[in-house]
Each structure stands twice: as C-alpha cells, then as structure tokens.
Design an enzyme around this catalytic site. Structure first.
Site, PDB file in Angstrom:
ATOM      1  N   GLU A  24     -11.587  -1.973  -2.236  1.00 24.02           N
ATOM      2  CA  GLU A  24     -10.799  -0.806  -1.809  1.00 24.02           C
ATOM      3  C   GLU A  24     -10.956   0.348  -2.795  1.00 24.02           C
ATOM      4  O   GLU A  24     -11.352   0.147  -3.953  1.00 24.02           O
ATOM      5  CB  GLU A  24      -9.317  -1.171  -1.659  1.00 24.02           C
ATOM      6  CG  GLU A  24      -8.685  -1.676  -2.932  1.00 24.02           C
ATOM      7  CD  GLU A  24      -7.187  -1.406  -3.022  1.00 24.02           C
ATOM      8  OE1 GLU A  24      -6.740  -0.320  -2.612  1.00 24.02           O
ATOM      9  OE2 GLU A  24      -6.481  -2.291  -3.546  1.00 24.02           O
ATOM     10  N   VAL A 104      -5.386  -1.194   0.946  1.00 23.84           N
ATOM     11  CA  VAL A 104      -5.780  -2.525   1.427  1.00 23.84           C
ATOM     12  C   VAL A 104      -5.849  -2.520   2.956  1.00 23.84           C
ATOM     13  O   VAL A 104      -6.811  -3.026   3.554  1.00 23.84           O
ATOM     14  CB  VAL A 104      -4.791  -3.603   0.924  1.00 23.84           C
ATOM     15  CG1 VAL A 104      -5.014  -4.923   1.659  1.00 23.84           C
ATOM     16  CG2 VAL A 104      -4.944  -3.794  -0.581  1.00 23.84           C
ATOM     17  N   ASP A 136      10.991   0.276   3.821  1.00 18.32           N
ATOM     18  CA  ASP A 136       9.702   0.489   3.177  1.00 18.32           C
ATOM     19  C   ASP A 136       8.950  -0.825   3.023  1.00 18.32           C
ATOM     20  O   ASP A 136       9.203  -1.619   2.113  1.00 18.32           O
ATOM     21  CB  ASP A 136       9.897   1.174   1.812  1.00 18.32           C
ATOM     22  CG  ASP A 136       8.583   1.660   1.221  1.00 18.32           C
ATOM     23  OD1 ASP A 136       7.522   1.377   1.814  1.00 18.32           O
ATOM     24  OD2 ASP A 136       8.619   2.330   0.174  1.00 18.32           O
ATOM     25  N   ALA A 139       2.022  -1.081   5.118  1.00 14.78           N
ATOM     26  CA  ALA A 139       1.211  -1.335   6.315  1.00 14.78           C
ATOM     27  C   ALA A 139       0.164  -2.416   6.062  1.00 14.78           C
ATOM     28  O   ALA A 139      -0.444  -2.917   7.002  1.00 14.78           O
ATOM     29  CB  ALA A 139       0.539  -0.045   6.767  1.00 14.78           C
ATOM     30  N   ASP A 140      -0.033  -2.778   4.787  1.00 14.49           N
ATOM     31  CA  ASP A 140      -0.972  -3.869   4.485  1.00 14.49           C
ATOM     32  C   ASP A 140      -0.593  -5.125   5.272  1.00 14.49           C
ATOM     33  O   ASP A 140      -1.463  -5.850   5.763  1.00 14.49           O
ATOM     34  CB  ASP A 140      -0.959  -4.219   2.992  1.00 14.49           C
ATOM     35  CG  ASP A 140      -1.540  -3.118   2.107  1.00 14.49           C
ATOM     36  OD1 ASP A 140      -2.033  -2.103   2.643  1.00 14.49           O
ATOM     37  OD2 ASP A 140      -1.471  -3.281   0.874  1.00 14.49           O
ATOM     38  N   LYS A 157       2.599  -7.124  -6.613  1.00 19.29           N
ATOM     39  CA  LYS A 157       3.234  -6.671  -7.840  1.00 19.29           C
ATOM     40  C   LYS A 157       4.690  -7.054  -7.875  1.00 19.29           C
ATOM     41  O   LYS A 157       5.386  -7.018  -6.854  1.00 19.29           O
ATOM     42  CB  LYS A 157       3.162  -5.142  -7.921  1.00 19.29           C
ATOM     43  CG  LYS A 157       1.808  -4.597  -8.255  1.00 19.29           C
ATOM     44  CD  LYS A 157       1.719  -3.160  -7.808  1.00 19.29           C
ATOM     45  CE  LYS A 157       1.750  -3.115  -6.306  1.00 19.29           C
ATOM     46  NZ  LYS A 157       1.322  -1.990  -5.611  1.00 19.29           N
TER      47      LYS A 157
HETATM   48  N1  PSU Z   1      -1.632  -2.788  -6.040  1.00 27.50           N
HETATM   49  C1  PSU Z   1      -2.160  -2.330  -7.207  1.00 27.50           C
HETATM   50  N2  PSU Z   1      -2.753  -1.124  -7.245  1.00 27.50           N
HETATM   51  C2  PSU Z   1      -2.832  -0.351  -6.134  1.00 27.50           C
HETATM   52  C3  PSU Z   1      -2.291  -0.852  -4.890  1.00 27.50           C
HETATM   53  C4  PSU Z   1      -1.697  -2.071  -4.905  1.00 27.50           C
HETATM   54  O1  PSU Z   1      -2.093  -2.981  -8.209  1.00 27.50           O
HETATM   55  O2  PSU Z   1      -3.382   0.751  -6.218  1.00 27.50           O
HETATM   56  C5  PSU Z   1      -2.438  -0.023  -3.661  1.00 27.50           C
HETATM   57  C6  PSU Z   1      -3.275  -0.783  -2.614  1.00 27.50           C
HETATM   58  O3  PSU Z   1      -4.245   0.093  -2.110  1.00 27.50           O
HETATM   59  C7  PSU Z   1      -2.269  -1.129  -1.537  1.00 27.50           C
HETATM   60  C8  PSU Z   1      -1.329   0.043  -1.635  1.00 27.50           C
HETATM   61  O4  PSU Z   1      -2.848  -1.243  -0.273  1.00 27.50           O
HETATM   62  O5  PSU Z   1      -1.196   0.248  -3.036  1.00 27.50           O
HETATM   63  C9  PSU Z   1       0.008  -0.217  -1.000  1.00 27.50           C
HETATM   64  O6  PSU Z   1       0.718   0.982  -0.959  1.00 27.50           O
HETATM   65  P1  PSU Z   1       1.998   1.116   0.000  1.00 27.50           P
HETATM   66  O7  PSU Z   1       3.046   0.279  -0.634  1.00 27.50           O
HETATM   67  O8  PSU Z   1       2.329   2.577  -0.005  1.00 27.50           O
HETATM   68  O9  PSU Z   1       1.552   0.627   1.344  1.00 27.50           O
HETATM   69 MN    MN Z   2       5.548   2.349   1.941  1.00 27.09          MN
END
Ligand code: PSU
Ligand code: MN
Length: 305
Positions: A24, A104, A136, A139-140, A157
């Site tokens: 990614e 992702v 929240d 979308a992954d 995380k």
């Molecule tokens: N975990 C990490 N670093 C990142 C991400 C996740 O350690 O940069 C990124 C990935 O691209 C994941 C996105 O798909 O954060 C998820 O963001 P959100 O919670 O806004 O969907």
């Molecule tokens: Mn989000």
C-alpha cells in the site's frame, strides 16, 4: 484510457504465474515520516525482489490507479502531499485526474481487480475507540469482506478498539489466522490480549486456505496476523505511556475522522523519540517477508494444480 494501469513488471508476473505481493502507499505517504518513508518503500520492494517476488505497490497517480509503480512513482508517493485514498475516493480522484495514496481498502480492491492475491502491510485499519458514538470504523474491514485477497498485517494498532475490530471481522465473515500463534498482535506489541480461533504453521498452509476459499466460491479476504518477534517489540510500559499522551493530544487538537490515524501515528513517533518508528519498520519488514513466502507458496500450488 484504461480504468487502471498494471505495470509491465506486474503484468508479466501475472501472465507467467510468478509470485506477486501488493504493497500500500498510505503507509508510505501518511504512516511514515520523510525521508525514511522513501527508503522504506524501496526496501519493501527490494525485500520482495530478493525473494523472487514481484512487488506491486499501489497508488493513484494523476487520476490513474496504478498496480505496480516505477521508481518515479515510488518517489512521488514518498515526497508529494497525496490525498489519503480509500475505495470511495477512487472515482473522484480518477475523474479529477488527481493523485492519492491508497489505504489498505483501496490497495486491496485495486490489487484484487488486477489479479494479485497477496498483500503486505503494517497494520490494518479497524474500529476506533468510541466508535459506538462516532461510527468511526475503517473501510478496510468492509472492503476485506468483499475482496478475495490475503493481507499480512501485525494486527491493528493499539490506538484502535482491538476487541471491537475482531468482533466486526467475525460479523463480516473475514477469517483471521495467526501466523504461528493464536495471539492476536497489537502492531507495536506482540500480544494484544485477544486470542484467535486458528493459527497456521507456515505459508503453504495459508496457500491451502486460499485455494479452499476459491473452491468454495467465497469472496471474503483472509487476514494473516503476524506478530512482531518479542525481541523487536516496543517496550509495553513505554508504549502505554506514549499512547495515553497521544490520545490527550488528539482530543486537544480536535482531530476527527480520517485525520485521526495519521495524527496519532505522527504524534507517537515524536513522543517516543523514534522508537515506535523503528518497531513500525521492523514489523512491516516481517510482514513483507511472510507475504513473500505466502505468494511463493500460492504460485507453486497453482502451478501444480
Ligand atoms: N496502520 C499503520 N499505518 C498506516 C495505516 C494503518 O500503521 O498508515 C493506514 C492504512 O493505509 C489503513 C488506514 O488502511 O491507515 C486506515 O485509515 P482509516 O482508519 O482512516 O480507515
Ligand atoms: Mn475512519
């Protein structure tokens, strides 16, 4: 104009049935600080090539989703201020001719459309703390429920609600297997305290699950949870302390929505004097290596079929 571009290197590997691993670009653009991010992007690709696996780094460049980048594309995702692009952003970026670093979800979607079946990342997005109020959830999760790709990650995380994330994956029928363990990892830490129903011994077993899934006609992805080795993990006490400070800072700064993840990650790198960054890079390297083995096992399984 084609809807998306598959690099000649990735096309050739697809045609020949050689192993390929998708990578990614959000982790490069938004998850790692410059200039380490550029070195990391190149290193992940090199780790794959050293193992005879073709890297397929995914990003949207000037409106065109790319599966497989050249050196200039890798430089751009590391150095330009790209939008963070999830699946829903793809048509907008395409229509505007704009660029974006794929999450992702967007990476999985584009890689699977191109026929790439294995993907390595650091951590998945998931259910955020307080999601019962804010809704929240990354979308992954929903994307992996409808996208047949195997994602190797070090869990999610610890800034997220890990228990809720695992529950949602169960609801969405996305299988999660631990690589050599039933402990679900917490990204920088080897163990989250949550256990999994299934563990796999090796890459060949993962390839077997992928084949069985295809035979059953299922469309869900597969999450391979790959914990960081204990000697490489972040000191748990320091981790807990820094995280608590990061949450306070995010609240004070009034960060919301998709800005939360990059904010917390950036804050945590600074507050840990770079320690979290070293761990982040180590776990991502480990995931890339395991994904390379899975892609190779998958390619040989298909050759022998
Ligand atoms: N975990 C990490 N670093 C990142 C991400 C996740 O350690 O940069 C990124 C990935 O691209 C994941 C996105 O798909 O954060 C998820 O963001 P959100 O919670 O806004 O969907
Ligand atoms: Mn989000």
């Amino acid at each position: 104009m084609a809807a998306f571009t598959v690099s000649s290197e990735v096309s050739a590997a697809l045609e020949a049935g050689r192993p390929i691993v998708a990578l990614e670009s959000t982790i490069i653009s938004h998850g790692l600080p410059r200039p380490r991010n550029h070195a990391a992007a190149l290193e992940f690709e090199a780790l794959l090539r050293d193992r005879g696996v073709t890297p397929a780094t995914v990003a949207v460049l000037d409106g065109v989703p790319h599966v497989g980048l050249d050196a200039e594309g890798v430089r751009r995702i590391a150095e330009e201020d790209l939008a963070k692009a999830s699946v829903r952003d793809l048509p907008i970026l395409a229509a505007r001719g704009a660029s974006g670093a794929t999450t992702v979800a967007a990476t999985a979607k584009l890689a699977a459309l191109a026929g790439v079946r294995v993907f390595a990342t650091g951590g998945l997005g998931g259910v955020h703390r307080g999601a019962s109020e804010t809704f929240d959830e990354s979308a992954d999760l929903g994307t992996l429920a409808v996208t047949p790709i195997t994602v190797v990650s070090a869990g999610v995380k610890s800034v997220l609600d890990i228990g809720a994330t695992l529950e949602r994956l169960e609801t969405l029928s996305v299988p999660v297997v631990g690589f050599g363990t039933t402990m679900f990892p917490a990204f920088w830490l080897r163990e989250s305290g949550f256990t999994l129903d299934w563990s796999v011994r090796d890459a060949a077993e993962v390839a077997g699950i992928m084949a069985a899934r295809d035979d059953l006609g299922l469309r869900e992805g597969l999450i391979v949870a790959n914990p960081i080795p204990r000697e490489q993990q972040w000191d748990p006490a320091e981790h807990d302390l820094v995280l608590a400070t990061a949450f306070e800072a995010a609240e004070k700064a009034g960060v919301h929505g998709k800005a939360v993840t990059p904010f917390l990650l950036g804050f945590i790198v600074d507050a840990s004097s770079g320690r979290s960054l070293e761990v982040n890079l180590d776990l991502a390297r480990n995931n890339v290596r395991v994904a390379a083995d899975i892609a190779s096992a998958w390619a040989s399984l298909r050759r022998s079929a």
